[in-house]
Write an enzyme that holds these catalytic residues in place. Sequence first.
Site, PDB file in Angstrom:
ATOM      1  CB  THR A   1       4.744 -11.598  -1.995  1.00 54.42           C
ATOM      2  OG1 THR A   1       3.546 -12.105  -1.385  1.00 54.42           O
ATOM      3  CG2 THR A   1       4.931 -12.233  -3.353  1.00 54.42           C
TER       4      THR A   1
ATOM      5  CB  VAL B   1      -0.964  -0.008   1.215  1.00 58.04           C
ATOM      6  CG1 VAL B   1      -1.948  -1.175   1.076  1.00 58.04           C
ATOM      7  CG2 VAL B   1      -0.228  -0.075   2.542  1.00 58.04           C
ATOM      8  CG  ASP B   2       5.242   0.816  -0.343  1.00 53.88           C
ATOM      9  OD1 ASP B   2       5.678  -0.213   0.210  1.00 53.88           O
ATOM     10  OD2 ASP B   2       5.408   1.030  -1.574  1.00 53.88           O
TER      11      ASP B   2
ATOM     12  CG  HIS C   1      -3.677  -6.256  -0.668  1.00 54.01           C
ATOM     13  ND1 HIS C   1      -2.695  -7.067  -0.167  1.00 54.01           N
ATOM     14  CD2 HIS C   1      -4.519  -7.070  -1.365  1.00 54.01           C
ATOM     15  CE1 HIS C   1      -2.941  -8.321  -0.536  1.00 54.01           C
ATOM     16  NE2 HIS C   1      -4.036  -8.348  -1.279  1.00 54.01           N
TER      17      HIS C   1
HETATM   18  N1  APR Z   1      13.915  -8.529  -0.482  1.00 59.55           N
HETATM   19  C1  APR Z   1      12.982  -9.367  -1.008  1.00 59.55           C
HETATM   20  N2  APR Z   1      12.147 -10.130  -0.256  1.00 59.55           N
HETATM   21  C2  APR Z   1      12.288 -10.048   1.081  1.00 59.55           C
HETATM   22  C3  APR Z   1      13.242  -9.208   1.703  1.00 59.55           C
HETATM   23  C4  APR Z   1      14.088  -8.432   0.858  1.00 59.55           C
HETATM   24  N3  APR Z   1      15.024  -7.611   1.355  1.00 59.55           N
HETATM   25  N4  APR Z   1      13.119  -9.355   3.056  1.00 59.55           N
HETATM   26  C5  APR Z   1      12.113 -10.252   3.255  1.00 59.55           C
HETATM   27  N5  APR Z   1      11.631 -10.673   2.076  1.00 59.55           N
HETATM   28  C6  APR Z   1      10.526 -11.600   1.818  1.00 59.55           C
HETATM   29  C7  APR Z   1      10.233 -12.600   2.913  1.00 59.55           C
HETATM   30  O1  APR Z   1      11.066 -13.735   2.800  1.00 59.55           O
HETATM   31  C8  APR Z   1       8.772 -12.934   2.627  1.00 59.55           C
HETATM   32  O2  APR Z   1       8.665 -13.985   1.681  1.00 59.55           O
HETATM   33  O3  APR Z   1       9.342 -10.831   1.713  1.00 59.55           O
HETATM   34  C9  APR Z   1       8.208 -11.650   2.007  1.00 59.55           C
HETATM   35  C10 APR Z   1       7.297 -10.872   2.936  1.00 59.55           C
HETATM   36  O4  APR Z   1       6.179 -11.688   3.229  1.00 59.55           O
HETATM   37  P1  APR Z   1       4.975 -11.072   4.102  1.00 59.55           P
HETATM   38  O5  APR Z   1       5.542 -10.366   5.284  1.00 59.55           O
HETATM   39  O6  APR Z   1       3.982 -12.177   4.288  1.00 59.55           O
HETATM   40  O7  APR Z   1       4.346  -9.926   3.189  1.00 59.55           O
HETATM   41  P2  APR Z   1       3.393 -10.106   1.945  1.00 59.55           P
HETATM   42  O8  APR Z   1       3.634 -11.402   1.225  1.00 59.55           O
HETATM   43  O9  APR Z   1       3.519  -8.873   1.125  1.00 59.55           O
HETATM   44  O10 APR Z   1       1.926 -10.134   2.605  1.00 59.55           O
HETATM   45  C11 APR Z   1       0.845 -10.185   1.697  1.00 59.55           C
HETATM   46  O11 APR Z   1      -0.673  -9.970   3.564  1.00 59.55           O
HETATM   47  O12 APR Z   1      -1.361  -9.055   5.535  1.00 59.55           O
HETATM   48  C12 APR Z   1      -1.514  -8.999   4.181  1.00 59.55           C
HETATM   49  O13 APR Z   1      -2.261  -7.087   3.067  1.00 59.55           O
HETATM   50  C13 APR Z   1      -1.127  -7.659   3.633  1.00 59.55           C
HETATM   51  O14 APR Z   1      -0.320  -7.199   1.412  1.00 59.55           O
HETATM   52  C14 APR Z   1      -0.087  -7.991   2.568  1.00 59.55           C
HETATM   53  C15 APR Z   1      -0.330  -9.453   2.295  1.00 59.55           C
END
Ligand code: APR
Length: 249
Positions: free
Chosen positions: A192, A104-105, A120
């Site tokens: 993600t 959302v950024d 989102h």
């Molecule tokens: N570069 C790339 N990936 C990274 C880095 C980095 N420096 N640091 C961490 N990661 C990876 C992690 O290994 C993980 O797989 O980023 C991912 C983050 O996962 P989440 O914290 O689950 O975030 P996200 O997948 O975006 O969540 C999806 O969940 O709660 C909802 O709406 C919210 O949009 C969000 C959705």
Amino acid sequence: MREVYASLKLFIGGNIMKRITILTGAGMSAESGLSLFRGGNGLWNNYPVEQVATPEGFAANPSLVLEFYNKRRTELLQVEPNDGHRLVASLEEKYAVTVVTQNVDNLHERAGSTNVIHLHGELMKVCSSRNPNDPRCVRTLSSPDLEIKMGDLAADGSQLRPFIVWFGEAVPLMEDAIAAMQGIDAFVIIGTSLNVYPAAGLLHYAPAGVPIYLIDPNDVNATLPSNAIHIRKGASEGMNILINEYLDK
Ligand code: APR
């Protein structure tokens, strides 16, 4: 409109531009200093998601929810896009790129990406709490007016709320995201965990045989097709490798 835009870019300069769709998540913005959601010091470890990211939570305690997003909005303006965002934006010089982000950024846009689908929602926008998708009520906030409080009303007279898709709410731009998967030449997934649907389901819309690249230092919660290449690096280093060792080869 989005398809027209994408096809227009295909023919600018008289040559066919290859199309790339990029799905990003919180890891894309980690190197900018924004929190992940899961694992370690993830946002959801510090804030109960049902209290701050559901319609029920907003109904129960709207002030808490407004404050949660006011804080994240203020944080957002204190950070900058990272090299990963800038490298994603630079792909537009050679490819027709669609960024489908769960974030959302606004860091993809601030890095120069021009075709971003926010599945989102968007932290810098607020909307009607009666009809969140009424475009007449969606407003973009800008510094120094970054906070919304109880009593701040939308054009339809309802309480303003964050323009965020909360758990349990429809994801109106999912159709646009699926359209952005049609006829692509490569699919890139950055930062993600692929835990949240329908966003994570985009993986299944990748045309058969299209190269799939995952940039993430960790494993993700999905079984990737056998042809997928997992670049086990952070977003910035991973994008460098993607461009220099795969896309430009
Ligand atoms: N570069 C790339 N990936 C990274 C880095 C980095 N420096 N640091 C961490 N990661 C990876 C992690 O290994 C993980 O797989 O980023 C991912 C983050 O996962 P989440 O914290 O689950 O975030 P996200 O997948 O975006 O969540 C999806 O969940 O709660 C909802 O709406 C919210 O949009 C969000 C959705």
